[in-house]
Design a protein around this motif. Structure first.
Motif, PDB file in Angstrom:
ATOM      1  N   PRO A  72      -5.030   0.902   3.758  1.00 20.70           N
ATOM      2  CA  PRO A  72      -4.325  -0.217   4.344  1.00 20.70           C
ATOM      3  C   PRO A  72      -2.813  -0.060   4.342  1.00 20.70           C
ATOM      4  O   PRO A  72      -2.096  -0.954   4.809  1.00 20.70           O
ATOM      5  N   GLY A  73      -2.271   1.011   3.852  1.00 22.14           N
ATOM      6  CA  GLY A  73      -0.820   1.200   3.821  1.00 22.14           C
ATOM      7  C   GLY A  73      -0.224   0.614   2.557  1.00 22.14           C
ATOM      8  O   GLY A  73      -0.921   0.049   1.714  1.00 22.14           O
ATOM      9  N   PRO A  74       1.094   0.746   2.415  1.00 22.04           N
ATOM     10  CA  PRO A  74       1.752   0.213   1.211  1.00 22.04           C
ATOM     11  C   PRO A  74       1.730  -1.311   1.202  1.00 22.04           C
ATOM     12  O   PRO A  74       1.552  -1.948   2.247  1.00 22.04           O
ATOM     13  N   ASP A  75       1.922  -1.890   0.028  1.00 23.49           N
ATOM     14  CA  ASP A  75       2.008  -3.341  -0.122  1.00 23.49           C
ATOM     15  C   ASP A  75       3.221  -3.830   0.670  1.00 23.49           C
ATOM     16  O   ASP A  75       4.357  -3.505   0.351  1.00 23.49           O
ATOM     17  N   ARG A  76       2.976  -4.616   1.715  1.00 23.22           N
ATOM     18  CA  ARG A  76       4.056  -5.073   2.602  1.00 23.22           C
ATOM     19  C   ARG A  76       5.022  -6.037   1.918  1.00 23.22           C
ATOM     20  O   ARG A  76       6.113  -6.268   2.416  1.00 23.22           O
ATOM     21  N   ALA A  77       4.646  -6.582   0.783  1.00 21.19           N
ATOM     22  CA  ALA A  77       5.584  -7.437   0.044  1.00 21.19           C
ATOM     23  C   ALA A  77       6.632  -6.584  -0.675  1.00 21.19           C
ATOM     24  O   ALA A  77       7.686  -7.077  -1.066  1.00 21.19           O
ATOM     25  N   THR A  78       6.344  -5.275  -0.828  1.00 22.79           N
ATOM     26  CA  THR A  78       7.250  -4.361  -1.519  1.00 22.79           C
ATOM     27  C   THR A  78       7.953  -3.430  -0.537  1.00 22.79           C
ATOM     28  O   THR A  78       9.163  -3.233  -0.607  1.00 22.79           O
TER      29      THR A  78
END
Length: 146
Positions: A65-71
């Motif tokens: 899913p890719g990197p954590d978009r909050a980070t």
């Protein structure tokens, strides 16, 4: 010493330190394939610059899913092929560059799949330890945002 020379000397050292610090004043900080531990400040833009030759079937993609978009949030990507010794397009090495924004403090992983001639690694069972070669590989970058 003239006042103007003292001022020049006083400014030279701090200015040199800023220029050499790599803090991204003149563009995003860049990381290469073997730099798997990335540390950046919140608000910074950074790039993964990876060796590739898309026209010859060697390219990268971010594993979902890719990197954590909050980070960390991906801002874009681009490819560049360089002509080989023969001067033919696609006959040499190139790069793929993935641009990210460090959104907020935290740690996340960016998982990259390196595919060769349409063959990609299965899962995370192949973690490369050096530069990508002629075999499919799976790279994991750990990004810490301060």
């Amino acid at each position: 010493m003239k006042p103007s020379h003292r001022l020049s000397a006083a400014l030279a050292l701090p200015l040199t330190a800023v220029l050499l610090s790599g803090c991204g004043l003149f563009g995003p900080e860049t990381f290469e394939a073997d730099e798997r531990a990335i540390e950046v400040d919140a608000g910074d833009t950074f790039e993964l610059v990876l060796p590739a030759n898309p026209s010859m079937g060697q390219d990268w993609s971010i594993v979902r899913p890719g990197p954590d978009r909050a980070t960390v949030r991906q801002e874009g990507d681009r490819e560049e092929d360089f002509a080989g010794d023969s001067g033919l397009d696609g006959g040499g090495d190139g790069t793929q560059t993935f641009t990210f924004e460090a959104v907020a403090a935290g740690t996340t992983k960016i998982r990259m799949s390196y595919c060769v001639l349409g063959v990609c690694p299965d899962g995370d069972d192949r973690t490369a330890t050096g530069d990508p070669g002629n075999d499919p590989a799976y790279f994991i970058y750990t990004v810490t945002v301060r």
